[in-house]
Design a protein around this motif. Structure first.
Motif, short mmCIF file in Angstrom:
data_model
loop_
_atom_site.label_atom_id
_atom_site.label_comp_id
_atom_site.label_asym_id
_atom_site.label_seq_id
_atom_site.Cartn_x
_atom_site.Cartn_y
_atom_site.Cartn_z
N ALA A 104 8.85 1.75 3.70
CA ALA A 104 9.81 2.48 2.87
C ALA A 104 9.28 3.90 2.68
CB ALA A 104 10.00 1.80 1.53
N VAL A 105 10.16 4.89 2.85
CA VAL A 105 9.79 6.29 2.71
C VAL A 105 10.82 6.97 1.82
CG1 VAL A 105 9.35 8.47 3.92
CG2 VAL A 105 8.73 6.30 5.01
N THR A 106 10.35 7.68 0.79
CA THR A 106 11.26 8.36 -0.12
C THR A 106 11.39 9.83 0.25
OG1 THR A 106 9.51 8.96 -1.67
CG2 THR A 106 10.61 6.85 -2.03
N ASP A 107 12.51 10.42 -0.14
CA ASP A 107 12.67 11.86 -0.05
C ASP A 107 13.52 12.33 -1.23
OD1 ASP A 107 15.55 12.09 0.71
OD2 ASP A 107 14.88 11.23 2.61
N ALA A 108 13.62 13.63 -1.42
CA ALA A 108 14.30 14.19 -2.59
C ALA A 108 15.79 14.40 -2.37
CB ALA A 108 13.65 15.51 -2.98
N ASP A 156 6.51 15.04 -3.91
CA ASP A 156 5.77 14.30 -2.90
C ASP A 156 6.66 13.26 -2.24
OD1 ASP A 156 3.37 15.62 -3.19
OD2 ASP A 156 2.50 14.15 -4.54
N ILE A 157 6.36 12.99 -0.99
CA ILE A 157 7.00 11.92 -0.25
C ILE A 157 6.15 10.68 -0.46
CG2 ILE A 157 7.50 11.08 2.08
CD1 ILE A 157 7.85 14.11 2.81
N GLU A 158 6.79 9.58 -0.78
CA GLU A 158 6.05 8.33 -0.96
C GLU A 158 6.29 7.44 0.26
OE1 GLU A 158 6.12 4.41 -3.79
OE2 GLU A 158 6.52 6.36 -4.72
N VAL A 159 5.21 6.99 0.85
CA VAL A 159 5.27 6.08 1.98
C VAL A 159 4.70 4.75 1.49
CG1 VAL A 159 4.59 5.65 4.37
CG2 VAL A 159 4.89 8.00 3.56
N THR A 175 0.85 -1.17 0.00
CA THR A 175 0.00 0.00 0.00
C THR A 175 0.89 1.23 0.00
OG1 THR A 175 -1.59 -1.23 1.34
CG2 THR A 175 -1.91 1.12 1.19
N CYS A 176 0.54 2.22 -0.83
CA CYS A 176 1.35 3.44 -0.94
C CYS A 176 0.51 4.66 -0.61
CB CYS A 176 1.90 3.59 -2.35
SG CYS A 176 3.09 2.35 -2.80
N LEU A 177 1.20 5.67 -0.13
CA LEU A 177 0.59 6.96 0.18
C LEU A 177 1.53 8.04 -0.30
CD1 LEU A 177 -1.62 8.61 1.75
CD2 LEU A 177 -0.13 8.40 3.76
N LEU A 178 1.01 9.00 -1.06
CA LEU A 178 1.80 10.15 -1.49
C LEU A 178 1.40 11.34 -0.62
CD1 LEU A 178 1.64 9.87 -5.38
CD2 LEU A 178 3.53 9.27 -3.87
N LEU A 179 2.42 12.03 -0.10
CA LEU A 179 2.18 13.15 0.81
C LEU A 179 3.02 14.35 0.38
CD1 LEU A 179 2.58 11.17 4.14
CD2 LEU A 179 0.45 12.10 3.24
N PRO A 180 2.49 15.55 0.57
CA PRO A 180 3.32 16.73 0.30
C PRO A 180 4.41 16.83 1.36
CG PRO A 180 1.22 17.39 1.26
CD PRO A 180 1.15 15.90 1.02
N PRO A 181 5.56 17.42 1.02
CA PRO A 181 6.63 17.56 2.01
C PRO A 181 6.31 18.69 3.00
CG PRO A 181 7.30 18.53 -0.07
CD PRO A 181 5.94 17.92 -0.30
N THR A 224 8.91 12.40 9.10
CA THR A 224 9.50 13.64 9.60
C THR A 224 10.87 13.87 8.96
OG1 THR A 224 8.35 13.50 11.71
CG2 THR A 224 10.36 14.84 11.67
N ASN A 225 11.69 12.82 8.91
CA ASN A 225 13.01 12.95 8.29
C ASN A 225 12.89 13.27 6.80
OD1 ASN A 225 14.05 12.33 10.78
ND2 ASN A 225 14.76 10.29 10.22
N ALA A 226 11.92 12.68 6.11
CA ALA A 226 11.73 12.95 4.69
C ALA A 226 11.29 14.39 4.45
CB ALA A 226 10.72 11.97 4.10
N VAL A 227 10.41 14.89 5.29
CA VAL A 227 9.97 16.29 5.18
C VAL A 227 11.18 17.22 5.36
CG1 VAL A 227 8.62 18.12 6.31
CG2 VAL A 227 7.57 15.89 5.85
N ALA A 228 11.99 16.95 6.37
CA ALA A 228 13.17 17.77 6.62
C ALA A 228 14.16 17.68 5.46
CB ALA A 228 13.84 17.35 7.92
N ALA A 229 14.36 16.49 4.91
CA ALA A 229 15.29 16.29 3.79
C ALA A 229 14.80 17.04 2.55
CB ALA A 229 15.46 14.81 3.49
N ASP A 230 13.49 16.98 2.29
CA ASP A 230 12.94 17.70 1.14
C ASP A 230 13.07 19.20 1.32
OD1 ASP A 230 12.32 15.28 0.00
OD2 ASP A 230 10.19 15.74 -0.31
N GLU A 231 12.83 19.69 2.54
CA GLU A 231 12.99 21.12 2.81
C GLU A 231 14.44 21.54 2.60
OE1 GLU A 231 11.49 21.77 6.75
OE2 GLU A 231 9.39 21.75 6.08
N ALA A 232 15.38 20.74 3.10
CA ALA A 232 16.80 21.06 2.95
C ALA A 232 17.24 21.03 1.49
CB ALA A 232 17.65 20.08 3.78
#
Length: 148
Positions: free
Chosen positions: A75-79, A58-61, A2-8, A44-52
């Motif tokens: 699994a959580v992605t970041d940019a 989008d962050i994929e969970v 199951t996947c979820l896309l979230l804004p950073p 939380t780490n993905a949001v911070a990484a995307d901001e940095a």
């Protein structure tokens, strides 16, 4: 899976936790609770990484709950292309953050990160479970494997 896309965005952290909790309801508490605690930490780490990284991707969970094979994978992605830092040995009590990777070390059976071909990275955590054999004819129940 199951996947979820979230804004950073910081609000995505609570959204991810509320999304994951019902997906794990069928698991015993000693498996479910660690996963539910780690989901918001990785988001939380993905949001911070995307901001940095100055990214708006989008962050994929992704959550794989696989009781027949005895595991849960998160699994959580970041940019950010930056590697996952080592977990701290200690975080002072007065610090507001910095405990996410420490919790990951303690609660997950295994974890790591992989670079994504399109840029960024995927941070993953594995939670192992083993079936417990019953002496009666009742269905098997999953419990966490001993850490020893």
């Amino acid at each position: 899976m199951t996947c979820l896309l979230l804004p950073p965005h910081p609000a995505s952290v609570s959204t991810a936790r509320r999304w994951a909790a019902p997906l794990l309801e069928s698991l015993p508490a000693d498996v479910r609770h660690p996963v539910v605690l780690v989901v918001p930490e990785l988001v939380t780490n993905a949001v911070a990484a995307d901001e940095a990284a100055g990214a708006a991707d989008d962050i994929e969970v992704e959550l794989v709950v696989d009781p027949p094979h005895g595991h849960v994978v998160l699994a959580v992605t970041d940019a950010s292309d930056r590697p996952l830092p080592p977990s701290p040995a200690h975080v002072p009590g007065e610090e507001d953050g910095g405990r996410g990777l420490l919790l990951l070390d303690i609660l997950a059976d295994d974890h790591g990160w992989t670079p994504r071909p399109c840029g960024g990275k995927c941070v993953w955590a594995l939670f192992r479970c083993t079936p417990v054999q019953r002496r009666t004819t009742t269905p098997q129940r999953l419990e966490c494997a001993d850490a020893a």
